[in-house]
Structures are given as structure tokens and as C-alpha cells.
Motif scaffolding. Structure first.
Motif, mmCIF file in Angstrom:
data_model
loop_
_atom_site.group_PDB
_atom_site.id
_atom_site.type_symbol
_atom_site.label_atom_id
_atom_site.label_comp_id
_atom_site.label_asym_id
_atom_site.label_seq_id
_atom_site.Cartn_x
_atom_site.Cartn_y
_atom_site.Cartn_z
ATOM 1 N N ASP A 170 48.687 45.853 40.041
ATOM 2 C CA ASP A 170 49.583 44.731 40.300
ATOM 3 C C ASP A 170 48.921 43.580 41.054
ATOM 4 O OD1 ASP A 170 49.243 46.114 42.631
ATOM 5 O OD2 ASP A 170 51.338 46.053 43.256
ATOM 6 N N VAL A 171 47.558 43.604 41.145
ATOM 7 C CA VAL A 171 46.854 42.544 41.868
ATOM 8 C C VAL A 171 46.679 41.324 40.965
ATOM 9 C CG1 VAL A 171 44.636 41.870 42.866
ATOM 10 C CG2 VAL A 171 45.655 44.061 43.458
ATOM 11 N N ARG A 172 46.987 40.125 41.492
ATOM 12 C CA ARG A 172 46.737 38.883 40.774
ATOM 13 C C ARG A 172 45.303 38.431 41.072
ATOM 14 N NH1 ARG A 172 51.462 34.783 42.179
ATOM 15 N NH2 ARG A 172 50.465 33.615 40.507
ATOM 16 N N PHE A 173 44.594 37.985 40.020
ATOM 17 C CA PHE A 173 43.189 37.600 40.198
ATOM 18 C C PHE A 173 43.089 36.152 40.655
ATOM 19 C CE2 PHE A 173 42.106 41.520 38.250
ATOM 20 C CZ PHE A 173 40.803 41.779 38.648
ATOM 21 N N GLY A 174 43.033 35.956 41.961
ATOM 22 C CA GLY A 174 42.857 34.617 42.503
ATOM 23 C C GLY A 174 41.416 34.178 42.504
ATOM 24 N N GLY A 175 40.484 35.146 42.400
ATOM 25 C CA GLY A 175 39.064 34.824 42.369
ATOM 26 C C GLY A 175 38.513 34.991 40.964
ATOM 27 N N HIS A 176 37.543 35.925 40.776
ATOM 28 C CA HIS A 176 37.061 36.262 39.438
ATOM 29 C C HIS A 176 36.695 37.742 39.433
ATOM 30 C CE1 HIS A 176 33.108 35.659 41.403
ATOM 31 N NE2 HIS A 176 32.554 36.295 40.383
ATOM 32 N N TYR A 177 36.427 38.283 38.240
ATOM 33 C CA TYR A 177 36.099 39.698 38.143
ATOM 34 C C TYR A 177 34.764 39.986 38.837
ATOM 35 C CZ TYR A 177 39.863 40.444 34.800
ATOM 36 O OH TYR A 177 41.094 40.544 34.205
ATOM 37 N N VAL A 178 34.817 40.831 39.847
ATOM 38 C CA VAL A 178 33.644 41.177 40.648
ATOM 39 C C VAL A 178 33.481 42.697 40.615
ATOM 40 C CG1 VAL A 178 32.640 41.156 42.963
ATOM 41 C CG2 VAL A 178 33.942 39.174 42.160
ATOM 42 N N GLN A 179 32.298 43.164 40.307
ATOM 43 C CA GLN A 179 32.053 44.607 40.227
ATOM 44 C C GLN A 179 31.762 45.239 41.581
ATOM 45 O OE1 GLN A 179 28.894 44.318 37.068
ATOM 46 N NE2 GLN A 179 30.095 45.972 36.187
ATOM 47 N N GLY A 180 31.231 44.452 42.501
ATOM 48 C CA GLY A 180 30.755 45.035 43.740
ATOM 49 C C GLY A 180 29.361 45.620 43.588
ATOM 50 N N HIS A 181 28.682 45.253 42.504
ATOM 51 C CA HIS A 181 27.312 45.698 42.243
ATOM 52 C C HIS A 181 26.380 44.524 42.535
ATOM 53 C CE1 HIS A 181 29.190 48.661 39.120
ATOM 54 N NE2 HIS A 181 29.438 49.010 40.379
ATOM 55 N N VAL A 182 25.870 44.479 43.732
ATOM 56 C CA VAL A 182 25.044 43.353 44.166
ATOM 57 C C VAL A 182 23.737 43.331 43.378
ATOM 58 C CG1 VAL A 182 23.753 42.389 46.117
ATOM 59 C CG2 VAL A 182 26.079 43.265 46.455
#
Length: 237
Positions: free
Chosen positions: A97-109
């Protein structure tokens, strides 16, 4: 998966190069405090992004949690520079139910960048960065997405020296750790996944076309070569 919208600024409580406790796994571990906002629905094994690094919760209470750090993470990120008291951005993995205010981020630096400039512009701050690993420069695109220390930001300019710049508005300044950093400090960088996917698909398509002698691409190259050779031979007469 994350959005790059920081939920809370936490504080490094402990950094252990070797943690032989059950939750430490006989490796590097980091304990983060001032984190109550991201722990209300936490479970062991959940993912929390710390400065953009997707890490697994191995122990927690109402205000503090511990994560393990792999050698690959240490190599790719600035985690080795964290000390007791360091401030870090925190974001829980997204739910349905989260709205994407940013962009798709994997958390894989992917790599780190150095802050090379920091200039006020009205009530915003213009930050400039230079990547440690130049092979990622091809994914840095003006007006494209980038995730810096877990914060979703827009690239406003790329200069001829391959430095890139973002503009941070006042609201973001008050809710992330970057304004606390100085020129020369390192930040974690995750480039936009879309660019990496496109590059991979184009590379595979070209390789397949080259391997197939009857492909339109191969025939086009052969025709160009033949024309160049023919023109060269004519000019030699």
C-alpha cells in the motif's frame, strides 16, 4: 524494494568488526538507535535501508536494531567509515500500500561518490559529486533518477569532468543526513536500474545479431565494409 523517501534519521550506536554473538553471525555488525519509527512493524529478517544499503535485521527492540554487513557491502559502500554517533538515513522496505513518491530503489549500492561541491542557491543546496568508479558514469543522465545515501534525487547537470549535481530543497535538507556532510565525504550511490536493464538488453541484442551471419545487422555491416573497400580501391586507381 524501496522508494528513496527517507523515513527517519537514525544514529550508529555500535560498529563491530567481529561480532561473535548469535545475531552478529561472527562477522561485521552495526547497531542503529533512534529508529523507533521504522521498528513499529519490524520482524527478524526484515529489510531496512541504511544510507541506501538494503540490510537484514538480526536483532531489535522498540528503538534499536542490529544488521550484519557482508564483505561485498564493505567493498561497495561507505559503511566502513561509520562510527559511533554517525547519522544515517533509514527506510523500511515497501509494502503493497506504499505510494511511490521517489523512484524504484533496490538498496543495492553500486559504488560511492565524493562530494566535490556544496553551494547554496536560494533556500536549496546544490551538491556536486564525482564517482569513484567511472564505469557507472554512463548511467548518470541529466534529469534522470539517482539514489544518494538512500535518498531519491534528480540529477540537474553533468559537466565535462563527469561531475554531476543535484539540488536539494529545504524540506529534504531537514529530513536526510547529506546536509551534515562536508566536501570530501563519501556517499553511497545506486544508479537507476532502468539504465542498467536497457544496456543489458541492447548488448545481448547486438551480440545475437553479430553471431547470426544472416541477421540484418551483420548484413548491414558487411555492406558498409564492402562499400568502404570499393571506394578505397577506386581512389587508388
Amino acid at each position: 524494494m524501496f522508494t528513496g523517501i527517507v523515513e527517519q534519521i537514525g544514529t550508529v550506536l555500535e560498529y563491530h568488526n567481529y561480532d561473535d554473538s548469535e545475531s552478529g553471525g561472527k562477522g561485521v555488525s552495526v547497531t542503529i538507535t533512534d529508529a523507533s519509527q521504522v521498528l513499529g512493524d519490524c520482524h527478524i529478517g526484515d529489510s531496512i535501508a541504511i544510507n541506501g544499503i538494503c540490510l537484514t535485521v538480526t536483532e531489535f527492540n522498540e528503538n534499536t536494531f542490529k544488521v550484519g554487513i557482508s564483505p561485498e557491502t564493505i567493498k561497495r559502500t561507505n559503511v566502513a567509515s561509520w562510527t559511533k554517533g554517525s547519522k544515517v538515513n533509514l527506510e523500511r522496505a515497501v509494502s503493497q500500500d506504499v505510494r511511490f513518491g521517489g523512484h524504484y530503489v533496490q538498496g543495492h549500492v553500486d559504488t560511492v561518490a565524493t562530494i566535490v561541491s556544496k553551494e547554496p542557491e536560494g533556500n536549496s543546496i546544490i551538491f556536486g559529486f564525482k564517482l569513484r568508479d567511472s564505469e557507472y558514469n554512463k548511467f548518470i543522465v541529466e534529469k534522470g533518477f539517482i539514489c544518494i545515501d538512500g535518498t531519491s534525487l534528480t540529477i540537474i547537470k553533468v559537466d565535462h569532468n563527469e561531475a554531476f549535481f543535484i539540488s536539494m530543497i529545504k524540506h529534504t535538507q531537514e529530513n536526510v543526513v547529506m546536509p551534515l556532510k562536508s566536501i570530501g565525504d563519501e556517499v553511497n550511490i545506486e544508479v537507476d536500474l532502468t539504465g542498467k536493464i536497457i544496456e543489458k538488453q541492447v548488448t545481448l541484442a547486438l551480440e545475437n545479431q553479430i553471431e547470426l551471419k544472416s541477421s540484418p545487422f551483420t548484413q548491414m555491416i558487411e555492406r558498409i565494409v564492402e562499400e568502404k573497400v570499393e571506394n578505397y580501391m577506386k581512389n587508388q586507381k
